[in-house]
Write a protein that holds these residues in place. Structure first.
Motif, PDB file in Angstrom:
ATOM      1  N   MET A 148      -3.968  -0.022 -87.611  1.00  0.00           N
ATOM      2  CA  MET A 148      -2.723   0.423 -88.245  1.00  0.00           C
ATOM      3  C   MET A 148      -2.505   1.882 -87.901  1.00  0.00           C
ATOM      4  SD  MET A 148      -2.074   0.641 -92.269  1.00  0.00           S
ATOM      5  CE  MET A 148      -2.776  -0.990 -92.412  1.00  0.00           C
ATOM      6  N   HIS A 149      -1.545   2.105 -87.097  1.00  0.00           N
ATOM      7  CA  HIS A 149      -1.319   3.502 -86.781  1.00  0.00           C
ATOM      8  C   HIS A 149       0.163   3.797 -86.849  1.00  0.00           C
ATOM      9  CE1 HIS A 149      -2.992   0.974 -83.573  1.00  0.00           C
ATOM     10  NE2 HIS A 149      -1.744   0.899 -83.254  1.00  0.00           N
ATOM     11  N   THR A 150       0.413   4.998 -87.004  1.00  0.00           N
ATOM     12  CA  THR A 150       1.803   5.370 -87.095  1.00  0.00           C
ATOM     13  C   THR A 150       1.995   6.648 -86.303  1.00  0.00           C
ATOM     14  OG1 THR A 150       3.571   6.010 -88.559  1.00  0.00           O
ATOM     15  CG2 THR A 150       1.370   6.725 -89.144  1.00  0.00           C
ATOM     16  N   VAL A 151       3.151   6.763 -85.763  1.00  0.00           N
ATOM     17  CA  VAL A 151       3.406   7.961 -84.973  1.00  0.00           C
ATOM     18  C   VAL A 151       3.778   9.102 -85.887  1.00  0.00           C
ATOM     19  CG1 VAL A 151       4.865   8.989 -83.245  1.00  0.00           C
ATOM     20  CG2 VAL A 151       4.188   6.603 -83.040  1.00  0.00           C
ATOM     21  N   THR A 152       3.051  10.107 -85.768  1.00  0.00           N
ATOM     22  CA  THR A 152       3.337  11.270 -86.592  1.00  0.00           C
ATOM     23  C   THR A 152       3.938  12.345 -85.716  1.00  0.00           C
ATOM     24  OG1 THR A 152       1.441  10.757 -87.930  1.00  0.00           O
ATOM     25  CG2 THR A 152       2.355  12.958 -88.128  1.00  0.00           C
ATOM     26  N   LEU A 153       5.059  12.811 -86.121  1.00  0.00           N
ATOM     27  CA  LEU A 153       5.741  13.783 -85.298  1.00  0.00           C
ATOM     28  C   LEU A 153       5.160  15.172 -85.432  1.00  0.00           C
ATOM     29  CD1 LEU A 153       9.378  12.577 -85.739  1.00  0.00           C
ATOM     30  CD2 LEU A 153       7.796  12.167 -83.876  1.00  0.00           C
ATOM     31  N   GLU A 154       4.565  15.371 -86.555  1.00  0.00           N
ATOM     32  CA  GLU A 154       4.028  16.699 -86.766  1.00  0.00           C
ATOM     33  C   GLU A 154       2.588  16.770 -86.296  1.00  0.00           C
ATOM     34  OE1 GLU A 154       5.054  17.821 -90.904  1.00  0.00           O
ATOM     35  OE2 GLU A 154       5.993  15.874 -90.783  1.00  0.00           O
ATOM     36  N   ALA A 155       2.283  17.819 -85.663  1.00  0.00           N
ATOM     37  CA  ALA A 155       0.916  18.000 -85.191  1.00  0.00           C
ATOM     38  C   ALA A 155       0.074  18.512 -86.337  1.00  0.00           C
ATOM     39  CB  ALA A 155       0.892  18.997 -84.044  1.00  0.00           C
ATOM     40  N   LEU A 156      -1.039  17.902 -86.509  1.00  0.00           N
ATOM     41  CA  LEU A 156      -1.852  18.310 -87.628  1.00  0.00           C
ATOM     42  C   LEU A 156      -3.291  18.531 -87.240  1.00  0.00           C
ATOM     43  CD1 LEU A 156      -0.126  15.833 -89.853  1.00  0.00           C
ATOM     44  CD2 LEU A 156       0.221  18.253 -89.732  1.00  0.00           C
ATOM     45  N   ALA A 157      -3.972  19.051 -88.161  1.00  0.00           N
ATOM     46  CA  ALA A 157      -5.365  19.382 -87.886  1.00  0.00           C
ATOM     47  C   ALA A 157      -6.266  18.187 -88.090  1.00  0.00           C
ATOM     48  CB  ALA A 157      -5.789  20.512 -88.806  1.00  0.00           C
ATOM     49  N   PHE A 158      -7.328  18.241 -87.424  1.00  0.00           N
ATOM     50  CA  PHE A 158      -8.315  17.188 -87.543  1.00  0.00           C
ATOM     51  C   PHE A 158      -9.140  17.459 -88.786  1.00  0.00           C
ATOM     52  CE2 PHE A 158     -10.645  13.895 -85.390  1.00  0.00           C
ATOM     53  CZ  PHE A 158     -11.787  13.850 -86.165  1.00  0.00           C
ATOM     54  N   ILE A 159      -9.266  16.474 -89.542  1.00  0.00           N
ATOM     55  CA  ILE A 159      -9.956  16.679 -90.782  1.00  0.00           C
ATOM     56  C   ILE A 159     -11.038  15.655 -90.994  1.00  0.00           C
ATOM     57  CG2 ILE A 159      -9.635  16.867 -93.208  1.00  0.00           C
ATOM     58  CD1 ILE A 159      -7.015  17.800 -92.624  1.00  0.00           C
ATOM     59  N   PHE A 160     -12.032  16.074 -91.609  1.00  0.00           N
ATOM     60  CA  PHE A 160     -13.139  15.169 -91.775  1.00  0.00           C
ATOM     61  C   PHE A 160     -13.598  15.005 -93.200  1.00  0.00           C
ATOM     62  CE2 PHE A 160     -14.324  13.000 -88.268  1.00  0.00           C
ATOM     63  CZ  PHE A 160     -15.555  12.420 -88.485  1.00  0.00           C
ATOM     64  N   LEU A 161     -14.164  13.904 -93.447  1.00  0.00           N
ATOM     65  CA  LEU A 161     -14.564  13.597 -94.804  1.00  0.00           C
ATOM     66  C   LEU A 161     -16.008  13.997 -95.072  1.00  0.00           C
ATOM     67  CD1 LEU A 161     -12.798  12.256 -96.824  1.00  0.00           C
ATOM     68  CD2 LEU A 161     -13.987  10.122 -96.379  1.00  0.00           C
ATOM     69  N   TYR A 205       5.857   0.796 -87.078  1.00  0.00           N
ATOM     70  CA  TYR A 205       6.106  -0.420 -86.351  1.00  0.00           C
ATOM     71  C   TYR A 205       5.401  -1.596 -87.019  1.00  0.00           C
ATOM     72  CZ  TYR A 205       5.361  -4.000 -82.865  1.00  0.00           C
ATOM     73  OH  TYR A 205       5.299  -5.188 -82.231  1.00  0.00           O
ATOM     74  N   GLU A 206       4.179  -1.374 -87.410  1.00  0.00           N
ATOM     75  CA  GLU A 206       3.414  -2.441 -88.042  1.00  0.00           C
ATOM     76  C   GLU A 206       4.075  -2.934 -89.316  1.00  0.00           C
ATOM     77  OE1 GLU A 206       2.109   0.130 -86.678  1.00  0.00           O
ATOM     78  OE2 GLU A 206       0.637  -0.650 -85.247  1.00  0.00           O
ATOM     79  N   GLU A 207       4.560  -1.995 -90.064  1.00  0.00           N
ATOM     80  CA  GLU A 207       5.199  -2.383 -91.318  1.00  0.00           C
ATOM     81  C   GLU A 207       6.430  -3.243 -91.056  1.00  0.00           C
ATOM     82  OE1 GLU A 207       5.506   1.705 -92.874  1.00  0.00           O
ATOM     83  OE2 GLU A 207       4.941   0.812 -94.785  1.00  0.00           O
ATOM     84  N   MET A 208       7.214  -2.793 -90.103  1.00  0.00           N
ATOM     85  CA  MET A 208       8.439  -3.534 -89.814  1.00  0.00           C
ATOM     86  C   MET A 208       8.127  -4.933 -89.306  1.00  0.00           C
ATOM     87  SD  MET A 208      11.011  -0.652 -88.262  1.00  0.00           S
ATOM     88  CE  MET A 208       9.922   0.287 -87.227  1.00  0.00           C
TER      89      MET A 208
END
Length: 359
Positions: free
Chosen positions: A1-14, A281-284
């Motif tokens: 499940m992925h979605t295109v994110t227009l905003e660039a963001l930081a990599f974050i870890f748990l 896309y997946e949702e649709m």
DNA sequence: ATTAGGG
DNA sequence: CCCTAAT
């Protein structure tokens, strides 16, 4: 499940050490959750693609109650394809670059990973079987390097952004203090019942920095009176100026009211949009497929059977269908069409024409 | 409580 | 997404 994110963001870890307390692991949590009937899954793990379960510490402020709490987290990524094991691995946390590459380098090149500024946008739905307290406890280590931080609350009280730079996260998160008091008023610290709440978070981390560990960051975007991108830009730029950077090693808790907008902003007084998320896309596809099978209508049933853990409400589903129908019906003008595959589009058109006949 | 439709 | 009339 992925979605295109227009905003660039930081990599974050748990930070696994915090999220995965001694006793439980993701599987345990999943099992428990399923046993509790929280999941409609068939017993597999995860219940659905892109979904993981993690235990959440009980609320220390909750009068000593140790009731277990689970958090359902869906992970969306624009770049990665995961499977269940990946999720578990992520949760149990490789903390260095090497592990990260090993984890995510399969489908995509490590280089790509590094350069992509990956975003892990996670949708959290908190379930608190007994205490109604859904809380995630984690460390908020110093991470001045944390560049872009993002996570988004479903909704929030319209509160002015704190002006102080270096404002402790807890303070920032507690922005709606007044509201909070009101809601808890007279309750001896017990919040109003809320069996389910959801929020969108982003995990931000700088795994490559020594000593850096994951941080759980709540985006305060929605504290802003929302009305368009200007506001968002302001927030973004404020964030760039470091206003939201975490700078202490303090442990912070996500306040109860975070993500619990159901009680705060239910009325129409709060004219904010509750869900600005673009449909993936997946949702649709999921929606169209479901409609193709069970027919158009019965939105409530559809919601429960196919989107039970989604943020989409039955009305959302209905509206989305209407928009899809409109988009793929009639003159194919220069419209901004969602990029759906041929099969999906075909189904939409068939459904649409079928409905026409019945008029 | 849900749904259909207009805004 | 919200709102409302109709069911």
């Amino acid at each position: 499940m992925h979605t295109v994110t227009l905003e660039a963001l930081a990599f974050i870890f748990l930070p696994s050490r915090v999220l995965l307390p001694s006793t439980a692991g993701p599987r345990a949590a999943a099992a428990a959750a399923m046993e509790a009937g929280a999941s409609s899954g068939t017993g597999s793990f995860p219940a659905e693609d892109g979904e993981i379960w993690v235990p959440v510490l009980s609320d220390p402020l909750d009068g000593g109650s140790n009731s277990p709490t689970q958090a359902e987290i869906e992970v969306y990524s624009a770049y990665l394809d995961y499977d269940a094991m990946d999720f578990q691995a992520v949760l149990e946390g490789p903390q260095d670059e090497h592990d990260i590459e090993k984890l995510f380098g399969g489908a995509r090149s490590p280089t790509y990973i590094k350069e992509a500024n990956l975003t892990h946008e996670i949708e959290c739905e908190f379930y608190s079987p007994t205490s109604d307290h859904g809380m995630i406890q984690t460390l908020a280590p110093a991470s001045p390097e944390t560049k872009e931080i993002r996570g988004r609350r479903r909704s929030a009280p319209a509160t002015a952004l704190p002006e102080k730079e270096e404002a402790p996260v807890t303070m920032a998160l507690g922005g709606g203090g007044e509201e909070d008091k009101k809601r808890k008023g007279g309750g001896k610290g017990h919040p109003l019942p809320c069996h389910r709440r959801s929020m969108r978070l982003a995990l931000a981390a700088t795994p490559l920095e020594e000593g850096a560990c994951a941080t759980f960051i709540v985006d305060l975007l929605d504290y802003m009176p929302k009305s368009g991108w200007r506001h968002r830009s302001r927030v973004r730029s404020a964030r760039k100026r470091g206003i939201w950077s975490l700078n202490t090693e303090q442990t912070f808790l996500l306040p109860n009211h975070l993500g619990d907008m159901s009680s705060t902003c239910k009325g129409k007084k709060c004219g904010h949009r509750k869900n600005n998320d673009h449909w993936t896309y997946e949702e649709m596809k999921k929606l169209v497929d479901a409609l193709y099978i069970s027919g158009v209508g019965n939105w409530t049933k559809l919601k429960h059977e196919n989107f039970s853990r989604s943020v989409r409400t039955s009305m959302n589903l209905k509206d989305k269908w209407r928009n899809l129908k409109k988009a793929y019906t009639g003159n194919a003008k220069k419209r901004i069409l969602p990029t759906l595959d041929k099969d999906c589009v075909e189904k939409i058109q068939k459904l649409a024409s079928k409905m026409k006949l019945h008029l």
